[in-house]
Design an enzyme around this catalytic site. Structure first.
Site, PDB file in Angstrom:
ATOM      1  N   HIS A  76     -11.112   1.717   0.816  1.00  0.00           N
ATOM      2  CA  HIS A  76     -10.805   2.700   1.871  1.00  0.00           C
ATOM      3  C   HIS A  76     -12.102   2.924   2.658  1.00  0.00           C
ATOM      4  CE1 HIS A  76      -8.837   6.474   3.443  1.00  0.00           C
ATOM      5  NE2 HIS A  76     -10.104   6.634   3.797  1.00  0.00           N
ATOM      6  N   HIS A  86       0.827  -1.212   0.000  1.00  0.00           N
ATOM      7  CA  HIS A  86       0.000   0.000   0.000  1.00  0.00           C
ATOM      8  C   HIS A  86       0.864   1.266   0.000  1.00  0.00           C
ATOM      9  CE1 HIS A  86      -3.843   2.021   1.807  1.00  0.00           C
ATOM     10  NE2 HIS A  86      -3.168   2.868   1.041  1.00  0.00           N
ATOM     11  N   ASN A 142      -4.809   6.096  -7.240  1.00  0.00           N
ATOM     12  CA  ASN A 142      -5.446   7.436  -7.178  1.00  0.00           C
ATOM     13  C   ASN A 142      -4.479   8.531  -7.630  1.00  0.00           C
ATOM     14  OD1 ASN A 142      -3.906   7.086  -4.826  1.00  0.00           O
ATOM     15  ND2 ASN A 142      -5.145   8.532  -3.652  1.00  0.00           N
ATOM     16  N   PHE A 179      -4.740  14.946   3.856  1.00  0.00           N
ATOM     17  CA  PHE A 179      -4.497  13.736   4.653  1.00  0.00           C
ATOM     18  C   PHE A 179      -3.292  12.975   4.099  1.00  0.00           C
ATOM     19  CE2 PHE A 179      -9.102  14.517   5.113  1.00  0.00           C
ATOM     20  CZ  PHE A 179      -9.286  14.346   6.483  1.00  0.00           C
ATOM     21  N   ASP A 194       1.141   2.882   3.747  1.00  0.00           N
ATOM     22  CA  ASP A 194       0.248   3.906   3.188  1.00  0.00           C
ATOM     23  C   ASP A 194       1.050   5.196   2.933  1.00  0.00           C
ATOM     24  OD1 ASP A 194      -1.959   5.182   2.220  1.00  0.00           O
ATOM     25  OD2 ASP A 194      -3.084   5.227   4.097  1.00  0.00           O
TER      26      ASP A 194
HETATM   27 ZN   LIG Z   1      -6.929   4.709   2.224  1.00  0.00          ZN
HETATM   28 ZN   LIG Z   2      -3.717   4.858   0.918  1.00  0.00          ZN
END
Ligand SMILES: [Zn+2]
Ligand SMILES: [Zn+2]
Length: 430
Positions: free
Chosen positions: A185, A67, A101, A329, A311
């Site tokens: 998510h 991730h 993304n 974020f 992440d």
């Molecule tokens: Zn996420």
């Molecule tokens: Zn992520």
């Protein structure tokens, strides 16, 4: 960090070899020939071989992070596949899965092909995750079959939750035909509202808009129910709340196709750290309470949570310089991951060192159905060499990402990567 091509013969000498696939830990040497594992044991180095002294160091499989956000295409001011790869190497990672993304999102066979082609020029192994829905709009499912043929390893609209349960059901049913995981998510956008941190005493004191743990757990529960019903593979990313852990534990008993990950930062920090208003601690889902953190550590111990992810989400200084409620974020995490999780999880013997290494190697590779027996003769060498005991302070010079939005800056970590071997190269830090 210095990256150089491996010589024809390389011998890693006198290390502690931790093999998370065969559950073994022993002193010895590893001979790498032409970039492949040749022999492991006590080795008389062939003439003209390069000897790497690994005394007091551990040698294990290269880490795998399923991730990361490398921002290419469209966000190259924050990160690209090359700079992200350098951050990975510094953290001992030899393989990553990139989230789709980007701008535009990776939602077509052509865009998967773009990442696969670009990754060939990069110093680590990169596996693209494709978008679940076109343009990540949460409506129309992508051409999963042809994207898999081009190299998509999983599907996710990460960054954006799939709000429509029917779309989630369609995605899970479709992906089950290929037995490939969907990664959602999970944050209910209505419950999240304008929340920027975890709802609790700390958010009240700080006066920041917040969202409770059920923002996540209600959607996790929904996804689990649909996945079990569809017989599909669901991977729950960045689990942050104790109630999500309870749901995963319960539904894992009904299906073997459920897996989950926790990030290093959800294990390391609590919402009390946000009193600094450090925007680098603003992540989605948010860093939660002590109770949640404790439940996450227990879930790692019990196997309810399968693996650790970073992440890794780079943002520019300008963006993160805004006030807490408007900053984006996300935090970077590849370079600091091992030192953070080794510090949290192996102190007071919460878990064994071998178990920790599994969370970073065989477990995530198993979820992505990749080879996990990396020390087998003839396998391409993917190796992390590290000092498990050194205590050090994380600083800007340890960052190889284009961004430096890390809340670990000036924090004490335990355990540090010395060298990472992958794709016939060795990256070393001194
Ligand atoms: Zn996420
Ligand atoms: Zn992520």
């Amino acid at each position: 960090m210095k990256i150089s091509k491996l010589k024809k013969n390389v011998v890693l000498k006198n290390g502690t070899i931790i093999d998370p696939f065969n559950n073994s830990e022993k002193k010895g040497d590893i001979h790498i020939e032409n970039g492949k594992i040749k022999t492991i044991g006590k080795i008389a180095a062939p003439k003209s071989s390069e000897i790497i002294d690994c005394k007091n160091l551990n040698i294990t499989h290269g880490f795998f992070d399923l991730h990361v956000h490398f921002r290419e295409p469209g966000g190259e001011d924050k990160e690209d596949l090359n700079s992200g790869s350098l951050a990975a190497l510094a953290g001992g990672f030899t393989g990553v899965c990139t989230m789709p993304n980007t701008n535009p999102p990776i939602d077509s066979p052509e865009s998967i092909r773009y990442i696969i082609d670009r990754s060939e020029e990069c110093p680590i192994n990169i596996f693209p995750i494709g978008a679940v829905t076109k343009s990540q709009k949460g409506k129309e499912i992508t051409e999963m079959g042809t994207m898999i043929n081009e190299g998509a390893i999983a599907f996710s609209d990460d960054g954006v939750p799939i709000g429509d349960a029917k779309v989630m059901q369609n995605a899970l049913e479709y992906s089950s035909m290929f037995d490939i995981p969907i990664i959602n998510h999970a944050e209910d956008e209505c419950l999240k509202c304008d929340g920027v941190m975890h709802m609790g005493k700390v958010s009240t004191n700080l006066g920041l808009p917040s969202s409770p743990g059920i923002t996540e757990s209600s959607m996790v529960r929904r996804d689990l129910e649909i996945a079990v019903h569809a017989g599909a593979r669901l991977h729950v990313p960045h689990v942050s709340s104790f109630r999500s852990v309870e749901h995963i534990k319960a539904l894992k008993k009904k299906s073997e196709k459920i897996s989950s990950e926790v990030t290093a930062h959800h294990l390391f920090f609590t919402d009390e750290d946000l009193v600094s208003y450090n925007t680098n601690l603003k992540v989605a889902p948010p860093i939660r309470s002590k109770k949640d953190k404790k439940a996450l550590i227990e879930a790692v111990k019990s196997g309810t949570i399968d693996c650790i992810a970073t992440d890794h989400a780079p943002h520019t200084i300008e963006e993160k310089e805004g006030t807490f409620d408007i900053a984006p974020f996300g935090m970077i995490g590849l370079e600091s991951c091992f030192g953070a999780v080794n510090k949290v999880l192996t102190s007071n013997n919460k878990i064994s060192h071998l178990e920790l290494i599994k969370l970073l190697t065989v477990n995530p590779r198993k979820i992505m159905k990749l080879n996990q027996d990396l020390f087998k003769e003839g396998t391409n060498a993917e190796i992390a060499i590290y000092d498990p005991n050194i205590e050090w302070k994380f600083s800007l010079e340890n960052i190889y990402s284009k961004s430096n939005n890390s809340p670990y800056l000036n924090r004490g970590l335990k355990g540090k990567i010395k060298s990472t071997i992958v794709k016939e190269h060795i990256a070393s830090q001194f």
